[in-house]
Motif scaffolding. Structure first.
Motif, PDB file in Angstrom:
ATOM      1  N   LEU A  71     -16.991  -9.422  -2.814  1.00 17.05           N
ATOM      2  CA  LEU A  71     -17.169 -10.426  -3.960  1.00 17.05           C
ATOM      3  C   LEU A  71     -18.533  -9.996  -5.106  1.00 17.05           C
ATOM      4  O   LEU A  71     -19.484 -10.096  -4.344  1.00 17.05           O
ATOM      5  CB  LEU A  71     -17.283 -12.149  -3.697  1.00 17.05           C
ATOM      6  CG  LEU A  71     -15.950 -11.895  -2.758  1.00 17.05           C
ATOM      7  CD1 LEU A  71     -15.920 -13.636  -2.361  1.00 17.05           C
ATOM      8  CD2 LEU A  71     -14.648 -12.110  -3.600  1.00 17.05           C
ATOM      9  N   THR A  72     -18.183  -9.970  -6.343  1.00 19.05           N
ATOM     10  CA  THR A  72     -19.353  -9.080  -6.777  1.00 19.05           C
ATOM     11  C   THR A  72     -19.425 -10.316  -7.994  1.00 19.05           C
ATOM     12  O   THR A  72     -18.275 -11.214  -8.532  1.00 19.05           O
ATOM     13  CB  THR A  72     -19.182  -7.955  -7.470  1.00 19.05           C
ATOM     14  OG1 THR A  72     -17.099  -8.149  -8.520  1.00 19.05           O
ATOM     15  CG2 THR A  72     -19.114  -6.640  -6.892  1.00 19.05           C
ATOM     16  N   THR A  73     -20.258 -10.071  -9.169  1.00 17.54           N
ATOM     17  CA  THR A  73     -20.561 -11.219 -10.124  1.00 17.54           C
ATOM     18  C   THR A  73     -19.946 -10.114 -11.025  1.00 17.54           C
ATOM     19  O   THR A  73     -20.115  -9.446 -12.171  1.00 17.54           O
ATOM     20  CB  THR A  73     -21.783 -11.561 -10.897  1.00 17.54           C
ATOM     21  OG1 THR A  73     -22.156 -12.045  -9.571  1.00 17.54           O
ATOM     22  CG2 THR A  73     -22.468 -11.641 -11.757  1.00 17.54           C
ATOM     23  N   GLY A  74     -18.221 -10.234 -11.554  1.00 22.48           N
ATOM     24  CA  GLY A  74     -17.736  -9.479 -12.609  1.00 22.48           C
ATOM     25  C   GLY A  74     -17.682  -7.854 -12.000  1.00 22.48           C
ATOM     26  O   GLY A  74     -18.523  -7.576 -10.697  1.00 22.48           O
ATOM     27  N   ALA A  75     -16.479  -7.641 -12.441  1.00 25.25           N
ATOM     28  CA  ALA A  75     -16.025  -6.030 -12.177  1.00 25.25           C
ATOM     29  C   ALA A  75     -17.483  -5.086 -12.007  1.00 25.25           C
ATOM     30  O   ALA A  75     -17.898  -4.325 -11.851  1.00 25.25           O
ATOM     31  CB  ALA A  75     -14.879  -5.656 -12.766  1.00 25.25           C
ATOM     32  N   SER A  76     -17.986  -5.167 -13.730  1.00 23.20           N
ATOM     33  CA  SER A  76     -19.503  -4.300 -14.371  1.00 23.20           C
ATOM     34  C   SER A  76     -20.329  -5.008 -13.325  1.00 23.20           C
ATOM     35  O   SER A  76     -20.943  -3.482 -12.690  1.00 23.20           O
ATOM     36  CB  SER A  76     -20.188  -5.484 -15.145  1.00 23.20           C
ATOM     37  OG  SER A  76     -18.978  -5.498 -16.810  1.00 23.20           O
ATOM     38  N   THR A  77     -20.586  -5.774 -12.311  1.00 26.25           N
ATOM     39  CA  THR A  77     -22.106  -5.331 -11.965  1.00 26.25           C
ATOM     40  C   THR A  77     -21.569  -4.396 -10.424  1.00 26.25           C
ATOM     41  O   THR A  77     -22.351  -3.681  -9.784  1.00 26.25           O
ATOM     42  CB  THR A  77     -21.874  -6.915 -10.414  1.00 26.25           C
ATOM     43  OG1 THR A  77     -22.780  -7.694 -11.737  1.00 26.25           O
ATOM     44  CG2 THR A  77     -22.754  -6.781  -9.607  1.00 26.25           C
ATOM     45  N   ALA A  78     -19.479  -3.963  -9.986  1.00 24.27           N
ATOM     46  CA  ALA A  78     -19.566  -3.673  -8.599  1.00 24.27           C
ATOM     47  C   ALA A  78     -20.122  -2.476  -9.395  1.00 24.27           C
ATOM     48  O   ALA A  78     -20.647  -1.088  -8.717  1.00 24.27           O
ATOM     49  CB  ALA A  78     -18.207  -4.168  -8.301  1.00 24.27           C
ATOM     50  N   VAL A  79     -19.576  -2.251 -10.783  1.00 26.64           N
ATOM     51  CA  VAL A  79     -20.072  -0.335 -11.092  1.00 26.64           C
ATOM     52  C   VAL A  79     -20.971  -0.054 -11.233  1.00 26.64           C
ATOM     53  O   VAL A  79     -21.659   0.676 -11.006  1.00 26.64           O
ATOM     54  CB  VAL A  79     -19.527  -0.510 -13.022  1.00 26.64           C
ATOM     55  CG1 VAL A  79     -20.108   0.269 -13.186  1.00 26.64           C
ATOM     56  CG2 VAL A  79     -18.012  -0.530 -12.424  1.00 26.64           C
ATOM     57  N   SER A  80     -21.573  -1.430 -11.432  1.00 24.05           N
ATOM     58  CA  SER A  80     -23.540  -1.025 -11.353  1.00 24.05           C
ATOM     59  C   SER A  80     -23.747  -0.500 -10.314  1.00 24.05           C
ATOM     60  O   SER A  80     -24.719   0.359  -9.321  1.00 24.05           O
ATOM     61  CB  SER A  80     -24.288  -1.982 -11.530  1.00 24.05           C
ATOM     62  OG  SER A  80     -25.620  -1.872 -12.052  1.00 24.05           O
ATOM     63  N   TYR A  81     -23.258  -1.830  -8.811  1.00 29.28           N
ATOM     64  CA  TYR A  81     -24.001  -1.013  -7.304  1.00 29.28           C
ATOM     65  C   TYR A  81     -23.489   0.024  -7.097  1.00 29.28           C
ATOM     66  O   TYR A  81     -24.348   1.544  -6.380  1.00 29.28           O
ATOM     67  CB  TYR A  81     -23.379  -1.787  -6.574  1.00 29.28           C
ATOM     68  CG  TYR A  81     -23.238  -3.474  -6.467  1.00 29.28           C
ATOM     69  CD1 TYR A  81     -24.706  -3.752  -7.202  1.00 29.28           C
ATOM     70  CD2 TYR A  81     -23.129  -4.414  -6.020  1.00 29.28           C
ATOM     71  CE1 TYR A  81     -25.453  -4.565  -6.957  1.00 29.28           C
ATOM     72  CE2 TYR A  81     -23.450  -6.541  -5.978  1.00 29.28           C
ATOM     73  CZ  TYR A  81     -24.456  -6.133  -6.502  1.00 29.28           C
ATOM     74  OH  TYR A  81     -24.471  -7.531  -6.802  1.00 29.28           O
ATOM     75  N   LEU A  82     -22.193   0.945  -7.937  1.00 25.01           N
ATOM     76  CA  LEU A  82     -21.424   2.001  -7.039  1.00 25.01           C
ATOM     77  C   LEU A  82     -22.141   2.877  -7.893  1.00 25.01           C
ATOM     78  O   LEU A  82     -22.816   4.402  -6.996  1.00 25.01           O
ATOM     79  CB  LEU A  82     -20.034   1.923  -6.981  1.00 25.01           C
ATOM     80  CG  LEU A  82     -19.691   1.337  -6.718  1.00 25.01           C
ATOM     81  CD1 LEU A  82     -17.617   0.772  -6.946  1.00 25.01           C
ATOM     82  CD2 LEU A  82     -19.185   1.349  -4.849  1.00 25.01           C
ATOM     83  N   LEU A  83     -22.506   3.068  -8.842  1.00 23.32           N
ATOM     84  CA  LEU A  83     -23.148   4.277  -9.600  1.00 23.32           C
ATOM     85  C   LEU A  83     -24.812   4.480  -9.226  1.00 23.32           C
ATOM     86  O   LEU A  83     -25.012   5.410  -9.938  1.00 23.32           O
ATOM     87  CB  LEU A  83     -23.416   3.873 -11.120  1.00 23.32           C
ATOM     88  CG  LEU A  83     -21.519   3.484 -12.105  1.00 23.32           C
ATOM     89  CD1 LEU A  83     -21.423   4.091 -13.323  1.00 23.32           C
ATOM     90  CD2 LEU A  83     -20.249   5.363 -11.037  1.00 23.32           C
ATOM     91  N   GLY A  84     -24.948   3.014  -9.605  1.00 27.54           N
ATOM     92  CA  GLY A  84     -26.430   3.193  -8.824  1.00 27.54           C
ATOM     93  C   GLY A  84     -26.545   3.735  -7.830  1.00 27.54           C
ATOM     94  O   GLY A  84     -27.986   4.177  -6.964  1.00 27.54           O
ATOM     95  N   LEU A  85     -25.669   3.864  -5.878  1.00 29.11           N
ATOM     96  CA  LEU A  85     -26.131   4.302  -5.249  1.00 29.11           C
ATOM     97  C   LEU A  85     -25.818   5.794  -5.316  1.00 29.11           C
ATOM     98  O   LEU A  85     -26.101   6.252  -4.098  1.00 29.11           O
ATOM     99  CB  LEU A  85     -25.357   3.704  -4.152  1.00 29.11           C
ATOM    100  CG  LEU A  85     -25.633   2.024  -3.658  1.00 29.11           C
ATOM    101  CD1 LEU A  85     -25.192   1.416  -2.874  1.00 29.11           C
ATOM    102  CD2 LEU A  85     -27.248   2.048  -2.860  1.00 29.11           C
ATOM    103  N   LEU A  86     -24.714   6.176  -5.711  1.00 30.09           N
ATOM    104  CA  LEU A  86     -24.365   7.236  -6.357  1.00 30.09           C
ATOM    105  C   LEU A  86     -25.304   8.043  -7.065  1.00 30.09           C
ATOM    106  O   LEU A  86     -24.898   9.584  -6.383  1.00 30.09           O
ATOM    107  CB  LEU A  86     -22.495   7.295  -6.753  1.00 30.09           C
ATOM    108  CG  LEU A  86     -21.959   6.857  -5.448  1.00 30.09           C
ATOM    109  CD1 LEU A  86     -20.575   7.113  -5.836  1.00 30.09           C
ATOM    110  CD2 LEU A  86     -21.913   7.599  -4.044  1.00 30.09           C
ATOM    111  N   SER A  87     -26.140   7.860  -7.747  1.00 28.07           N
ATOM    112  CA  SER A  87     -26.556   8.896  -8.805  1.00 28.07           C
ATOM    113  C   SER A  87     -28.025   9.385  -7.856  1.00 28.07           C
ATOM    114  O   SER A  87     -28.830   8.558  -7.610  1.00 28.07           O
ATOM    115  CB  SER A  87     -27.261   7.843  -9.869  1.00 28.07           C
ATOM    116  OG  SER A  87     -26.463   7.533 -10.436  1.00 28.07           O
ATOM    117  N   LEU A  88     -28.189  10.614  -8.252  1.00 30.79           N
ATOM    118  CA  LEU A  88     -29.288  11.895  -7.449  1.00 30.79           C
ATOM    119  C   LEU A  88     -30.040  11.995  -8.557  1.00 30.79           C
ATOM    120  O   LEU A  88     -30.711  12.943  -8.137  1.00 30.79           O
ATOM    121  CB  LEU A  88     -28.889  12.445  -6.175  1.00 30.79           C
ATOM    122  CG  LEU A  88     -28.608  11.684  -4.971  1.00 30.79           C
ATOM    123  CD1 LEU A  88     -27.957  12.003  -3.819  1.00 30.79           C
ATOM    124  CD2 LEU A  88     -29.232  10.834  -4.647  1.00 30.79           C
TER     125      LEU A  88
END
Length: 504
Positions: free
Chosen positions: A166-183
């Protein structure tokens, strides 16, 4: 303990402190001293045109007859309740009890709320507890179980509550995923063009590279998987390693719905190149034409049919939100993501990132539960719920058709029919005179058009250049959320005058 000082004593102490000060003040920070990646992030939905719209709204409030219109029509953002969409009674009644559970002790509670509302609220209070307390960082276990059951019923394939975050809106999920995948800059993310600018803005913040793949406007904004493969090959040759493929379905800003065979092609590309797939499916309830089929369902079908193991390791993150659909509860910030096919070590990192924020908004989590579990036909609240949600959906569908037909009646405008979501993305043929006038003002041609539209009608739409578009084309993104149709007719009248004024 020191005695409390009076206001006069404090003033005297501070006056003495200032008198003894000998240092010179340092300069304030300016934008050039901030994180350069933050400066490079752009978000057109709240960009220059919407900012100007707010300035004009303020002017109307103090000088009501100073402009050629009497109100601002915010067609720039999918924010339903800003545009007079009424909250669903079922949601707000239960949320009100969750916020103030003492009301259940009122002897007249059964006169205030229907019986099923009271029982549902008691059940949720038992399973959620106080909405003022932190929940588990991954989300309330009961709500995650409900989401898994919803996905299972939707797709016909069993979902696991442990895969649900569960996330604070879908935008937070995007932030989590892109942040973790970005190198860094050598990490590539395949982003549909036109796209929702959250993605490019988030990539800019993470100093990673957007790899645009262009949707085919002439073919209902479809995706050419052959071109997608070539983008990946070319990117690798330049030293940028693609890691993720973003799919927005139904589309924002296009309103298009991907067909299952198109989704299968995309999953084939992801399987071949080891790409994480982010399926942004927040508009899955906004369907006007055709059928929504989730990326998860197509993946499970492919895995079921596959005898080679090609699809067994596909990593998919699917997103949903309470902000869209018929809920329109943007400010409540409810959402979820389902992670499928990810290694446990990666999932652990997602949980860690979520833990840094402690937990998603608890009332938003409760709203997710209400969105996926509306009242049943035999319950007292069902009739009103059905009336309210049907009315919202039918009004959106009617305005979508009106706007689509009106755009295609305008000179130099073509528009693909919106199959879902909340937007039209018409293509504008603009004259050389418009392009020259725009350049003189330091604007793109479609931004110049949107600025003129705002100044003459009060309609705030967003230029296509803020979402990305094929070179040499101009578009406008507009919602069809604003009530009534008078504003659509005003747009048509403005367009005719604009085309005459800037005719070559």
């Amino acid at each position: 303990m020191s005695p409390v000082k009076s206001q006069e004593e404090m003033s005297s102490i501070l006056k003495d402190h200032v008198a003894k000060t000998t240092f010179k003040p340092a300069a304030k920070l300016v934008a050039s001293q901030l994180n350069p990646h933050a400066l490079n992030a752009k978000y057109a939905v709240r960009g220059r045109i919407p900012t100007k719209a707010e300035e004009l709204r303020t002017k109307l409030a103090s000088e009501s007859h100073s402009l050629p219109f009497n109100k601002i029509i915010n067609a720039n953002i999918g924010n339903p309740q800003q545009l007079d969409q009424k909250p669903i009674t079922f949601y707000r009644q239960i949320l009100s009890i969750l916020q103030y559970p003492t009301i259940l002790e009122n002897p007249f509670i059964d006169k205030i709320f229907p019986a099923d509302i009271i029982e549902r609220s008691k059940f949720l209070l038992k399973n959620i507890g106080s909405v003022g307390a932190y929940s588990h960082s991954q989300g309330i276990p009961y709500v995650r179980k409900s989401v898994a059951e919803f996905i299972t019923k939707r797709d016909g394939y069993k979902a696991d509550p442990n895969d649900v975050f569960l996330t604070t809106g879908a935008s937070t999920a995007v932030s989590y995923l892109l942040g973790l995948l970005s190198l860094g800059p050598n990490t590539g993310f395949l982003i549909p063009i036109p796209q929702y600018p959250l993605y490019t803005a988030t990539l800019a913040l993470n100093n990673s590279t957007a790899l645009p793949y262009y949707l085919q406007e002439e073919d209902d904004w479809s995706i050419d998987s052959t071109k997608l493969r070539q983008i990946i090959i070319d990117s690798k040759a330049k030293g940028v390693e693609p890691r993720c493929l973003v799919v927005i379905n139904p589309g924002n800003p296009t309103g298009a719905i991907l067909k299952p065979e198109g989704i299968a092609d995309l999953l084939g590309v992801a399987a071949e190149f080891g790409l994480v797939v982010i399926a942004d499916e927040v508009y899955q309830e906004n369907i006007f034409k055709g059928e929504f089929v989730s990326v998860k369902k197509v993946l499970r079908q492919l895995q079921e049919l596959d005898t080679t193991g090609l699809y067994k390791d596909v990593q998919l993150a699917s997103l949903h939100s309470t902000s869209k659909g018929v809920s329109g509860e943007c400010g409540q910030r409810g959402g979820y993501m389902e992670l499928v096919g990810f290694d446990q070590s990666v999932r652990d990192q997602v949980i860690k990132i979520a833990s840094i924020s402690l937990c998603p908004v608890v009332t938003g989590q409760a709203l997710v539960e209400l969105m996926i579990n509306p009242p049943r036909p035999e319950e007292e609240s069902f009739t009103l719920y059905n009336e309210e949600t049907s009315s919202i959906h039918n009004a959106l569908e009617a305005r979508a058709a009106k706007l689509y037909n009106t755009f295609n009646e305008m000179e130099g405008v073509t528009c693909q029919e919106p199959e879902g979501a909340m937007y039209c993305f018409p293509n504008l043929s603009l004259s050389k005179k418009v392009i020259a006038a725009a350049e003189k003002e330091g604007m793109e041609a479609d931004e110049f058009y949107c600025n003129a539209l705002l100044e003459n009608t009060g309609i705030c739409a967003v230029p296509g250049s803020g979402f990305g578009q094929a070179e040499g084309t101009w578009h406008v993104r507009t919602t069809f959320l604003a009530p009534g149709t008078e504003w659509i007719d005003q747009w048509k009248a403005f367009h005719a005058k604009f085309m005459d004024q800037y005719r070559d």
